[in-house]
Structures are given as structure tokens and as C-alpha cells.
Write an enzyme that holds these catalytic residues in place. Structure first.
Site, mmCIF file in Angstrom:
data_model
loop_
_atom_site.group_PDB
_atom_site.id
_atom_site.type_symbol
_atom_site.label_atom_id
_atom_site.label_comp_id
_atom_site.label_asym_id
_atom_site.label_seq_id
_atom_site.Cartn_x
_atom_site.Cartn_y
_atom_site.Cartn_z
ATOM 1 N N ARG A 50 0.843 -1.203 0.000
ATOM 2 C CA ARG A 50 0.000 0.000 0.000
ATOM 3 C C ARG A 50 0.879 1.254 0.000
ATOM 4 O O ARG A 50 1.513 1.579 1.003
ATOM 5 C CB ARG A 50 -0.924 -0.002 1.223
ATOM 6 C CG ARG A 50 -2.000 -1.083 1.153
ATOM 7 C CD ARG A 50 -2.862 -1.094 2.397
ATOM 8 N NE ARG A 50 -2.098 -1.515 3.575
ATOM 9 C CZ ARG A 50 -2.638 -1.668 4.783
ATOM 10 N NH1 ARG A 50 -3.921 -1.402 4.976
ATOM 11 N NH2 ARG A 50 -1.886 -2.066 5.790
ATOM 12 N N ASP A 52 1.811 5.314 -0.176
ATOM 13 C CA ASP A 52 1.268 6.503 0.476
ATOM 14 C C ASP A 52 0.844 7.559 -0.543
ATOM 15 O O ASP A 52 1.107 7.436 -1.745
ATOM 16 C CB ASP A 52 2.321 7.117 1.399
ATOM 17 C CG ASP A 52 2.638 6.232 2.594
ATOM 18 O OD1 ASP A 52 1.742 5.489 3.036
ATOM 19 O OD2 ASP A 52 3.790 6.279 3.065
ATOM 20 N N TYR A 110 12.011 -0.756 -4.223
ATOM 21 C CA TYR A 110 11.676 0.641 -4.465
ATOM 22 C C TYR A 110 12.874 1.373 -5.061
ATOM 23 O O TYR A 110 14.021 1.021 -4.797
ATOM 24 C CB TYR A 110 11.286 1.347 -3.163
ATOM 25 C CG TYR A 110 9.914 1.021 -2.638
ATOM 26 C CD1 TYR A 110 8.826 1.864 -2.906
ATOM 27 C CD2 TYR A 110 9.685 -0.110 -1.859
ATOM 28 C CE1 TYR A 110 7.563 1.582 -2.407
ATOM 29 C CE2 TYR A 110 8.420 -0.402 -1.363
ATOM 30 C CZ TYR A 110 7.367 0.450 -1.639
ATOM 31 O OH TYR A 110 6.109 0.158 -1.150
ATOM 32 N N ARG A 197 11.321 6.400 2.615
ATOM 33 C CA ARG A 197 11.479 7.857 2.601
ATOM 34 C C ARG A 197 12.324 8.345 3.771
ATOM 35 O O ARG A 197 13.071 9.326 3.644
ATOM 36 C CB ARG A 197 10.112 8.527 2.587
ATOM 37 C CG ARG A 197 9.367 8.356 1.260
ATOM 38 C CD ARG A 197 7.909 8.715 1.391
ATOM 39 N NE ARG A 197 7.739 10.084 1.862
ATOM 40 C CZ ARG A 197 6.567 10.565 2.322
ATOM 41 N NH1 ARG A 197 5.500 9.766 2.379
ATOM 42 N NH2 ARG A 197 6.475 11.812 2.719
#
Length: 266
Positions: A50, A52, A110, A197
Site C-alpha cells: 500500500r 502513500d 523501491y 522515505r
């Protein structure tokens, strides 16, 4: 019942994340609306990860079930004619009953893309994070060596994270320059909320010489989120790949994002 897996690409800057929202647009509800129309029945989709608000994907994997099987092109060509321009299906594949987009996944990957230029970019600005100060790639990669393996990453866990444990297993983490882009590439079995992040934010601080590479090791060992750098912008973050056991036979697609040369180590 037929079970179908899809690989989804999306630009997340217009959406309030992946998950269905009652008050705002999400990627999940946009997909479900189109897929339900094609299936002629209500469709609920499940995803590998999921993302953001503002985060993008080139390799998000989803699955759903339906009563009547449709040709696979209905889920690629058919869906892509009805989806908004910022969401696209890359491939479709029939999967076994025991497949689950989230629980069958063994790793997620990622990429965080930084435009390292003296002036801000105007093109693809929602898909990039901008850093004016020159980044020291060697220092960033020196810091990356402290991350691989199963460790407690509480220092990079958002306060809102609901995970029962802050231990995760990072498979790789490296930084590579490509022209004026700096790419942070990370793969792990799973991620904590805002973990990528938060790691990117701290690596940027090291790259700007505001901290030394050893600081990354100190953060991991200290397990204190307040000592790490602020959370980096969602703009440059992409979910680019999800690993599954080969027995499911899922197709593979280029990692992306599209503007990034395939020279990035894979």
C-alpha cells in the site's frame, strides 16, 4: 471462480495513496470501479504494497477474483482504455487459488529518484525529488553498507506505523548516479510505514556532508526516530518490483520509471 493478477503502473501525485478512501480519490477505488465494469460484477482488489499519498509505482501487483473468466486482454487493453491516463495495466496473468498479491510476495523493491541539479526541474516535477546541493555518492554508498540484513529499523519507522515489529530484512541498498539523477535503490522482504522515505532523507543528509556515513550505523543501533533526518518527499518514490516464488509463473516487466535508463544495477 477465476483469480487474476495484474501489474499496475501509476503516477500517485493526484491520489491519496493506494488504499480506498471515503473522502478522497485513491488508486484502489479507481481500479475497482473500472475492473468491476469490465467484469460486470463488484471487484475487490488486493495489492502487494500500500503506497502513500503522492507515491508512484511501475511494478505494483494486485489480484482479484471473479465468477466468470474473461480474456486476459480485457484486463490490459480493455482496462487501459477506461482507466485515467495516470494509471495503466502492464500485464495480466491467471494465477492459482493459493496466490495472494500481498502474502505470497517474498520481497519488494523501491527506487527513489532525485534530480540533483542547481535549479529546480519543471518537467516531471511530481515524479522527482529535487536536491540543489551536490550529493556525494561515495559517502552515501558507504552509509548503505550498514543496512543490509535483518535488523531493527525503528529509527526509520513512522510514528503512525502499526506494525507489531520494527525488524525488517533489507536485501540490498545502493545509490547510483545517472546523468543528473541520483537513484536510491532498495529491496527488502517488507517495509515499515515511511521506511524508504526516512532512509532516503538520512542518506541525502550524508550526501550533502551534513553527516558522516557512520551516522547511519549510529541511527540503526540507536533505534530513535527523532535522531534521524526528516521524511523525504513522496514525489521521487516508486514501487518498481515485487518478488514471488517462480511456481506462480508471473511475467516480468522493466523496472522503470520510464525516464530512467536501464543502466541502473539490477
Amino acid at each position: 471462480m477465476a483469480k487474476v493478477a495484474l501489474c499496475i503502473e501509476y503516477d500517485g501525485h493526484r491520489y491519496h495513496g493506494w488504499q480506498r478512501q471515503s473522502h478522497a480519490a485513491s488508486v484502489q477505488q479507481t481500479l475497482e470501479r473500472v475492473l468491476s465494469k469490465i467484469a460486470d460484477q463488484p471487484i475487490e482488489v488486493f495489492c502487494a504494497g500500500r503506497t502513500d499519498t503522492g507515491v508512484h509505482a511501475t511494478g505494483q501487483v494486485i489480484h482479484f477474483e471473479l465468477d466468470n473468466e474473461r480474456p486476459l486482454k480485457a484486463w490490459t487493453m480493455g482496462a487501459n482504455t477506461q482507466l485515467p491516463d495516470d494509471i495503466a495495466v502492464r500485464w495480466a496473468h491467471l494465477v492459482a487459488d493459493d496466490f495472494h498479491a500481498r502474502f505470497s510476495a517474498t520481497a519488494r523493491r523501491y527506487r527513489y529518484i532525485i534530480a540533483n541539479t542547481p535549479t529546480r526541474p519543471a518537467i516531471a516535477r511530481s515524479g522527482l525529488t529535487w536536491c540543489r546541493a551536490p550529493l556525494d555518492i561515495n559517502a552515501m554508498n558507504e552509509a548503505c553498507q550498514f543496512f543490509p540484513g535483518e535488523q531493527d529499523f525503528a529509527a526509520f519507522q513512522a510514528a503512525s506505523c502499526q506494525s507489531r515489529t520494527s525488524f525488517r530484512n533489507i536485501h540490498h541498498l545502493f545509490v547510483e548516479p545517472i546523468g543528473q539523477f541520483v537513484v536510491i535503490d532498495i529491496k527488502a522482504n517488507a517495509f515499515l510505514h515511511h521506511m524508504v522515505r526516512n532512509i532516503a532523507g538520512s542518506l541525502i543528509e550524508i550526501g550533502r556532508h551534513n553527516q558522516k556515513p557512520q551516522w547511519a550505523k549510529d541511527l540503526i543501533e540507536g533505534r530513535d526516530r527523532t535522531q534521524a533526518a526528516p521524511t523525504a518527499s513522496p514525489n521521487g518514490l516508486y514501487l518498481v518490483d515485487v518478488d514471488y516464488p517462480e511456481t506462480f509463473g508471473l511475467p516480468k516487466a522493466s523496472l522503470g520509471p520510464l525516464f530512467l535508463p536501464e543502466r541502473v544495477t539490477q
